[in-house]
Design an enzyme around this catalytic site. Structure first.
Site, PDB file in Angstrom:
ATOM      1  N   ASN A 159       0.826  -1.210   0.000  1.00 60.21           N
ATOM      2  CA  ASN A 159       0.000   0.000   0.000  1.00 60.21           C
ATOM      3  C   ASN A 159       0.858   1.257   0.000  1.00 60.21           C
ATOM      4  OD1 ASN A 159      -2.372  -1.473   0.097  1.00 60.21           O
ATOM      5  ND2 ASN A 159      -2.750  -1.115   2.269  1.00 60.21           N
ATOM      6  N   ARG A 165     -10.711  -4.489 -14.311  1.00 58.04           N
ATOM      7  CA  ARG A 165      -9.577  -5.355 -13.994  1.00 58.04           C
ATOM      8  C   ARG A 165     -10.065  -6.798 -14.090  1.00 58.04           C
ATOM      9  NH1 ARG A 165      -5.974  -1.798 -11.345  1.00 58.04           N
ATOM     10  NH2 ARG A 165      -6.997  -0.214 -10.055  1.00 58.04           N
ATOM     11  N   ARG A 225      -5.306   1.750 -13.251  1.00 59.23           N
ATOM     12  CA  ARG A 225      -3.959   1.972 -12.724  1.00 59.23           C
ATOM     13  C   ARG A 225      -3.254   0.665 -12.362  1.00 59.23           C
ATOM     14  NH1 ARG A 225      -4.290   6.130  -8.377  1.00 59.23           N
ATOM     15  NH2 ARG A 225      -4.014   7.635 -10.062  1.00 59.23           N
ATOM     16  N   HIS A 231     -15.474   2.840 -15.000  1.00 63.84           N
ATOM     17  CA  HIS A 231     -15.244   2.103 -13.763  1.00 63.84           C
ATOM     18  C   HIS A 231     -16.476   1.314 -13.333  1.00 63.84           C
ATOM     19  CE1 HIS A 231     -14.448   1.837  -9.276  1.00 63.84           C
ATOM     20  NE2 HIS A 231     -13.313   1.398  -9.776  1.00 63.84           N
ATOM     21  N   TYR A 276     -12.158 -10.114  -1.894  1.00 65.85           N
ATOM     22  CA  TYR A 276     -12.813  -8.816  -1.763  1.00 65.85           C
ATOM     23  C   TYR A 276     -14.274  -9.022  -1.384  1.00 65.85           C
ATOM     24  CZ  TYR A 276      -8.991  -6.346  -4.214  1.00 65.85           C
ATOM     25  OH  TYR A 276      -7.781  -5.799  -4.584  1.00 65.85           O
ATOM     26  N   ARG A 312     -13.885   2.136   4.451  1.00 64.94           N
ATOM     27  CA  ARG A 312     -12.689   1.315   4.624  1.00 64.94           C
ATOM     28  C   ARG A 312     -11.431   2.175   4.727  1.00 64.94           C
ATOM     29  NH1 ARG A 312     -11.582  -1.120  -0.283  1.00 64.94           N
ATOM     30  NH2 ARG A 312      -9.596  -0.112  -0.612  1.00 64.94           N
ATOM     31  N   HIS A 316     -15.116  -3.797   0.108  1.00 69.51           N
ATOM     32  CA  HIS A 316     -15.028  -3.108  -1.179  1.00 69.51           C
ATOM     33  C   HIS A 316     -16.375  -2.638  -1.711  1.00 69.51           C
ATOM     34  CE1 HIS A 316     -13.940  -2.987  -5.624  1.00 69.51           C
ATOM     35  NE2 HIS A 316     -12.964  -2.302  -5.087  1.00 69.51           N
TER      36      HIS A 316
END
Length: 741
Positions: free
Chosen positions: A99, A426, A456, A486, A519, A615, A643
């Site tokens: 992270n 993704r 990204r 997205h 997730y 989160r 998530h």
């Protein structure tokens, strides 16, 4: 549980912001939002006339960068917690390191770029970029020291007690050293490239996040000292097994055999170092083909971004450190001396060791009960289930492979399916989702895929899959210029008799089978005609020239999502004033957008209870006298990455609940295509409301945010008994459900 009272900070005592408050006022609702009761609209309009013009106090926003560091501190606290299973503690140490790498590559790099280009506007929290950068340097240094101490003093010794030894070269036996010397000669030496630094050899380029040895050698004939750099090949295993359950860092093996790389020279010293570089992308785009080429060029440029952090072993020679600082052009504040080994992301490999007793108890997701009822010999009949009812999925508690993946695989193999439209942000390298779309296209179905190649750090993989899909005959598009796609959407069009029926999936997570096991995400599978029509309109907008901005059951960014949420928040004020049930409950990854936060402040001032389950980053201040006494903020971390995004409103006794892909950040609401879907099934609304209530409960283990921006962990009750974790509750509920005949 020992409760610490929330810090009450009166409005008049909030730190004033030097920046203009006007820059952070709520956006005006530009267009009518569908499905609003006209009477409630009138109440909202009246409120805006007499109340929303009151200026909220400056200093009401917490700093987002400091809030992010606080989030990563919560990750570190899980690694420091002795009640966390031991290999999971190692995993959280690796997550913390990973992270922080990304934070420096993107956020710190962005701040440095703004300073360098003179774009020095204050943040919403009132700080200049230079001030924020200095705060980051100080705070990250503290956290990195804690991180290293947790590994050195706690986790590594605890692993040794469990016969998992993370050792250094000096701790090896002679037999182990001999074995590793053979391994070095056969597997490591051939791929090493020592690079000298002298008048004929300029200082080499140091790639981002690579481990490197700074080596000092001396010519025994001339007596001259020389500097060289040896890069640790990134594809080598980070911790090598010297003997069963004894692991040594690969750089130690290289360092112990430097004489092999510099024969005839005297090796005087060696020191490990690691550079973090700016790896954020800046791509100018005008059309899809140029975008592909520009992005590939930018990915090459990324390797040469300017340094933003230099990590060195704390024992490094001052002369070598001065050389690195000078050649890499970093400031003293960007140098982080740490005890070795550097780069603890390598602990991911240790955390994956097969020691189940040192991990969270195993959990295998089952098929959702509404799909299991229509399960055939091999897989659920998703279409038959959706003709009966909507299905609300909660991953990883509900299996992704037997729901979303099965939905697309069934669509690909069904001769009555005419078209599939899909967004991909993704996905995994061996994605069954991509395979299903390819199979569908090759069988003659019309397949449209929105591939977001600017996701990204997944750009290269997405370029690869985009071209593979094109080669298979899929229509691949890259969304709208200037916007990332997205949203998480699937649409299947099926011929059923004389009619076409549309089946839809709207989710909060990526179509990624591997992360779907790690997730926490929500998804809605439905055959509702309104959702199907909305998705058709949205896909047409993404692939064509549609200018549609309002939908039946969707809120879509960047046009209607922020405004739609603000209107609904303001409706709760009207309900509260009229004595009707009113509340606001939000679950997101990040809560930063000033317009949404200000709407929540206004609601809280009117007496509406505002609960926020976040989160990561959170810029809202709860518990401020006169501003946010009615705001509570909680954070939950654990074995699964929280998530999902959910938005629930009391709505005068007729609850309204939405789920989807959008976090409350500028990039999500202004620079991305995001979508929320309204949940209409009363049972589903009730289930989501119960989830939100459980996450916010004082009897659930969580972190509580105070008005001063500090997070306090609440993991035990007043008698010291552990509080239940919401993820454990959900796992237990799924197990009980499967055990019930």
């Amino acid at each position: 549980m020992s409760q610490q009272p929330s810090a009450e900070v009166p409005v008049k005592h909030l730190q004033p912001s030097v920046g203009s408050i006007a820059a952070h006022r709520p956006h005006t609702v530009a267009a009518a939002v569908p499905d609003l009761d006209p009477g409630i609209d009138a109440d909202v309009d009246a409120y805006e006339e007499d109340g929303s013009g009151t200026e909220l106090p400056s200093g009401r926003f917490l700093d987002r960068e400091q809030s992010w560091l606080a989030f990563n501190e919560r990750v570190l606290e899980l690694a420091e917690d002795p009640t966390t299973p031991l290999l999971e503690r190692a995993n959280f140490l690796a997550i913390f390191a990973s992270n922080l790498d990304e934070f420096f590559m993107v956020r710190v790099a962005g701040l440095k770029r703004r300073i360098a280009t003179g774009v020095a506007t204050r943040s919403a929290s009132g700080f200049q970029p230079r001030e924020v950068l200095e705060q980051i340097w100080t705070r990250s240094r503290e956290l990195m020291a804690r991180h290293a101490a947790c590994y050195q003093q706690d986790v590594a010794p605890a692993l040794a007690d469990e016969n998992i030894h993370l050792i250094r070269w000096g701790d090896l036996t002679d037999k182990e050293k001999a074995r590793l010397f053979t391994f070095f000669r056969q597997r490591i030496f051939p791929v090493l490239t020592p690079l000298a630094v002298d008048p004929a050899h300029p200082f080499p380029y140091i790639s981002g996040l690579s481990l490197n040895l700074a080596v000092v050698v001396r010519n025994p004939v001339s007596g001259h000292r020389h500097f060289a750099r040896v890069k640790v090949p990134p594809l080598l295993t980070r911790f090598l097994e010297a003997s069963p359950q004894r692991y040594v860092p690969v750089e130690d093996i290289i360092a112990a055999h430097l004489e092999e790389l510099f024969p005839g020279m005297e090796v005087l010293a060696h020191h490990m170092f690691r550079v973090t570089r700016n790896e954020d992308l800046e791509v100018e785009e005008d059309d899809a083909e140029n975008l592909l080429k520009a992005l590939e060029k930018e990915l090459m440029r990324r390797r040469f971004g300017p340094p933003v952090r230099l990590e060195v072993e704390e024992s490094i020679d001052p002369y070598i450190l001065d050389l690195l600082v000078r050649e890499l052009k970093v400031s003293d504040a960007e140098v982080y001396p740490l005890p070795g080994p550097l780069d603890l992301t390598g602990l991911f490999a240790i955390a994956s060791l097969e020691r189940p007793e040192l991990k969270y108890p195993p959990f295998i997701a089952g098929t959702h009960r509404d799909l299991a009822e229509v399960e055939s010999a091999s897989a659920p009949d998703i279409f038959a289930a959706l003709r009966e009812r909507d299905v609300l999925l909660h991953h990883p508690y509900d299996s992704f492979s037997t729901s979303v993946q099965a939905f697309l695989e069934q669509a690909a193999g069904d001769p009555d399916v005419l078209a599939i439209k899909q967004t991909l942000y993704r996905t995994s390298g061996d994605s069954p989702i991509v395979d299903a779309l390819i199979d569908a296209a090759e069988s003659g179905k019309q397949v449209l895929v929105l591939v977001e190649i600017k996701a990204r750090f997944d750009e290269q993989a997405n370029i690869k899959w985009a071209r593979k899909l094109e080669e298979a005959g899929c229509h691949v598009v890259y969304g709208l210029v200037g916007l990332k796609t997205h949203c998480k959407l699937s649409l299947v069009v099926r011929q059923e008799g004389d009619t076409l029926r549309r089946y839809s999936h709207v989710g909060t997570g990526n179509y990624h089978p591997k992360t779907a096991r790690l997730y926490e995400d929500l998804g809605l599978l439905t055959a509702d005609p309104q959702v199907g029509a909305d998705l058709s309109d949205l896909f047409n907008r993404l692939s064509g020239y549609s200018r549609r901005e309002t939908y039946r059951r969707l809120l879509v960014a960047p046009k209607s999502l922020r405004d739609g949420l603000v209107v609904r928040i303001d409706k709760e004020i009207a309900h509260q004033r009229a004595g009707r049930p009113a509340y606001i409950r939000i679950k997101v990854n990040s809560m930063v957008d000033e317009a949404v936060i200000d709407a929540c402040y206004r609601a809280a001032q009117a007496g509406v209870s505002v609960d926020i389950w976040v989160r990561g980053i959170c810029a809202i201040r709860p518990g401020v006298t006169g501003l946010s006494e009615n705001v509570r903020v909680r954070s939950i971390l654990g074995r699964f990455l929280e998530h999902s995004r959910v938005f629930a409103f009391g709505n005068g006794g007729e609850p309204e609940v939405w789920l989807g892909s959008a976090d409350m950040m500028h990039r999500n609401l202004d620079r991305r295509i995001e979508a929320l879907v309204r949940v209409t099934d009363p049972a589903h609304r009730a289930a989501l409301s119960r989830l939100l209530e459980t996450g916010m409960s004082d009897t659930t283990s969580s972190w509580h945010l105070g008005a001063d921006g500090n997070w306090t962990r609440h993991a035990t009750d007043a008698d010291g008994r552990p509080l239940r974790h919401v993820q454990e509750m959900l796992i237990d509920a799924r197990r009980r459900r499967r055990a019930t005949p």
